[in-house]
Design an enzyme around this catalytic site. Structure first.
Site, mmCIF file in Angstrom:
data_model
loop_
_atom_site.group_PDB
_atom_site.id
_atom_site.type_symbol
_atom_site.label_atom_id
_atom_site.label_comp_id
_atom_site.label_asym_id
_atom_site.label_seq_id
_atom_site.Cartn_x
_atom_site.Cartn_y
_atom_site.Cartn_z
ATOM 1 N N LYS A 24 0.976 -1.288 -0.028
ATOM 2 C CA LYS A 24 0.063 0.018 -0.023
ATOM 3 C C LYS A 24 0.936 1.276 0.008
ATOM 4 O O LYS A 24 0.576 2.392 -0.591
ATOM 5 C CB LYS A 24 -1.099 0.040 1.260
ATOM 6 N N GLN A 28 -4.888 -2.109 9.621
ATOM 7 C CA GLN A 28 -4.917 -3.363 8.743
ATOM 8 C C GLN A 28 -5.495 -4.715 9.458
ATOM 9 O O GLN A 28 -5.210 -4.792 10.836
ATOM 10 C CB GLN A 28 -3.330 -3.738 8.574
ATOM 11 N N ASP A 42 -10.888 2.662 4.083
ATOM 12 C CA ASP A 42 -11.663 0.913 3.677
ATOM 13 C C ASP A 42 -12.983 0.993 3.668
ATOM 14 O O ASP A 42 -13.459 0.161 3.046
ATOM 15 C CB ASP A 42 -10.953 0.309 4.713
HETATM 16 N N1 LIG Z 1 -7.863 -3.128 6.620
HETATM 17 C C1 LIG Z 1 -8.078 -3.853 5.756
HETATM 18 N N2 LIG Z 1 -7.653 -5.048 5.919
HETATM 19 C C2 LIG Z 1 -7.503 -6.129 5.211
HETATM 20 C C3 LIG Z 1 -8.105 -5.848 3.753
HETATM 21 C C4 LIG Z 1 -8.618 -4.682 3.743
HETATM 22 O O1 LIG Z 1 -9.230 -4.400 2.551
HETATM 23 N N3 LIG Z 1 -8.590 -3.739 4.711
HETATM 24 N N4 LIG Z 1 -8.120 -7.017 3.042
HETATM 25 C C5 LIG Z 1 -7.087 -8.101 3.132
HETATM 26 C C6 LIG Z 1 -5.650 -7.889 2.883
HETATM 27 N N5 LIG Z 1 -5.530 -6.866 1.751
HETATM 28 C C7 LIG Z 1 -5.729 -5.544 1.940
HETATM 29 O O2 LIG Z 1 -5.463 -5.193 3.070
HETATM 30 C C8 LIG Z 1 -4.663 -7.202 0.571
HETATM 31 C C9 LIG Z 1 -4.490 -8.500 0.149
HETATM 32 C C10 LIG Z 1 -3.915 -8.837 -0.960
HETATM 33 C C11 LIG Z 1 -3.199 -7.807 -1.825
HETATM 34 C C12 LIG Z 1 -2.285 -7.896 -2.748
HETATM 35 O O3 LIG Z 1 -1.729 -7.090 -3.186
HETATM 36 N N6 LIG Z 1 -2.009 -9.411 -2.976
HETATM 37 C C13 LIG Z 1 -1.245 -9.903 -4.117
HETATM 38 C C14 LIG Z 1 -0.029 -10.849 -3.487
HETATM 39 C C15 LIG Z 1 0.632 -10.522 -2.542
HETATM 40 C C16 LIG Z 1 1.548 -11.568 -2.067
HETATM 41 O O4 LIG Z 1 2.470 -12.092 -2.814
HETATM 42 O O5 LIG Z 1 1.374 -12.209 -0.865
HETATM 43 C C17 LIG Z 1 -1.736 -10.115 -5.388
HETATM 44 O O6 LIG Z 1 -2.900 -10.870 -5.081
HETATM 45 O O7 LIG Z 1 -1.129 -10.344 -6.253
HETATM 46 C C18 LIG Z 1 -3.332 -6.652 -1.136
HETATM 47 C C19 LIG Z 1 -4.003 -6.214 -0.106
HETATM 48 C C20 LIG Z 1 -7.181 -8.592 4.624
HETATM 49 N N7 LIG Z 1 -6.934 -7.439 5.463
#
Ligand SMILES: Nc1nc2c(c(=O)[nH]1)N[C@@H](CN(C=O)c1ccc(C(=O)N[C@@H](CCC(=O)O)C(=O)O)cc1)CN2
Length: 284
Positions: free
Chosen positions: A53, A97, A120
């Site tokens: 982020k 988070q 969020d």
């Molecule tokens: N406050 C929040 N917490 C969480 C949220 C949210 O929207 N707000 N969602 C999820 C986690 N999440 C955001 O925080 C999130 C998940 C995945 C990714 C991402 O970019 N994933 C990559 C792979 C990353 C890796 O290799 O591990 C992808 O899918 O290509 C970003 C954000 C729970 N918590």
């Protein structure tokens, strides 16, 4: 048949390029958007998401404010940081988070946030605004999914959508977004109490899999041509992401959002959209 890819990485890059221009315009008016993050504990997945982020913020010109607390932090210590960001004028929007460590009252933390700084869209007032059809920042993953489908020309209007999962970040808000008049989908929400998951899945034009159960959705569960978005995250013994969708589904589906590379980058892009929109509202 091999499914077409719902390319979250490329779509997020397009959105970020548009946001870069909007942030520059805000700066010319004397406003620098600043995203705050509160990260509690040392979960490697959460650390990675938060780092991503802030990388995105740097790319588009949004300022970063990072707060980290140890996994032993008390409810009061976390609440003190929430109050600090509520008051900090450099922080125009922020997120906590999730998940927070066991024993922390997550809902109380979310309720304590200034709803105007909720990047969020998970503050109860903003979720309530969504239910009432009032303007509000939209939860990032559900909004990212809708943007991804729209930008790839997948028809949502009138579609039968099955959402698997009922968590606060995806499962609960997803049907609220999909059933707005602008989307007009028909939604079935499935969860661990669903009696015959396969029967529901086989009828779906669009599947949003957010159960966190490795390879739960199998090729025989999917209607040929359906769009399948994998949002589930389980980790293999080697720490690799394993999604909710079995790889064989790509042979049956019309569209798949891969995991990684599908919905994750869109979640991050929509977070930036919420931060920029809030800053734009502040200048009128
Ligand atoms: N406050 C929040 N917490 C969480 C949220 C949210 O929207 N707000 N969602 C999820 C986690 N999440 C955001 O925080 C999130 C998940 C995945 C990714 C991402 O970019 N994933 C990559 C792979 C990353 C890796 O290799 O591990 C992808 O899918 O290509 C970003 C954000 C729970 N918590």
């Amino acid at each position: 048949m091999t499914a077409q890819i719902l390319d979250g990485k490329a779509t997020a890059a397009e959105i970020k390029s548009d946001l870069t221009a909007r942030v520059a315009a805000l700066k010319e008016k004397g406003v620098t958007p600043g995203l705050g993050t509160i990260l509690v504990g040392d979960d490697p997945g959460s650390q990675k998401y938060v780092a991503g982020k802030h990388r995105d913020c740097a790319q588009v010109g949004i300022a970063s404010i990072q707060r980290e607390l140890p996994g032993t932090a008390t409810q009061e210590e976390i609440e003190a940081v929430v109050r600090e960001l509520n008051e900090d004028p450099a922080c125009t929007g922020y997120i906590v988070q999730l998940p927070l460590p066991k024993g922390i009252d997550e809902n109380r933390i979310l309720e304590l946030m200034d709803p105007e700084k909720d990047a969020d869209g998970l503050h109860p007032m903003n979720l309530g605004r969504l239910v009432l059809n009032e303007p509000a920042p939209l939860p990032c993953t559900p909004n990212g999914i809708i943007t991804l489908l729209r930008r790839h020309g997948v028809e949502i209007k009138g579609a039968e959508v099955v959402v698997v999962g009922r968590g606060v970040t995806i499962g609960r808000p997803m049907p609220l977004l999909l059933t707005r008049r602008s989307e007009n989908a028909t939604v079935t929400q499935c969860h661990t109490g669903t009696r015959d998951l396969s029967a529901h899945l086989r009828r779906a034009d669009i599947i949003v899999a957010a159960a966190g159960s490795a390879h739960l959705i199998r090729p025989e569960d999917v209607k040929p041509g359906a769009a399948v978005l994998d949002v589930g995250v389980s980790r293999s013994a080697e720490g690799k992401i394993v999604g909710d969708v079995h790889p064989g589904v790509a042979e049956v589906a019309g569209w798949v959002a891969p995991n990684p590379g599908g919905v994750g980058p869109m979640t991050r892009a929509q977070l930036l959209v919420n931060v920029v929109e809030a800053a734009e509202r502040s200048v009128g």
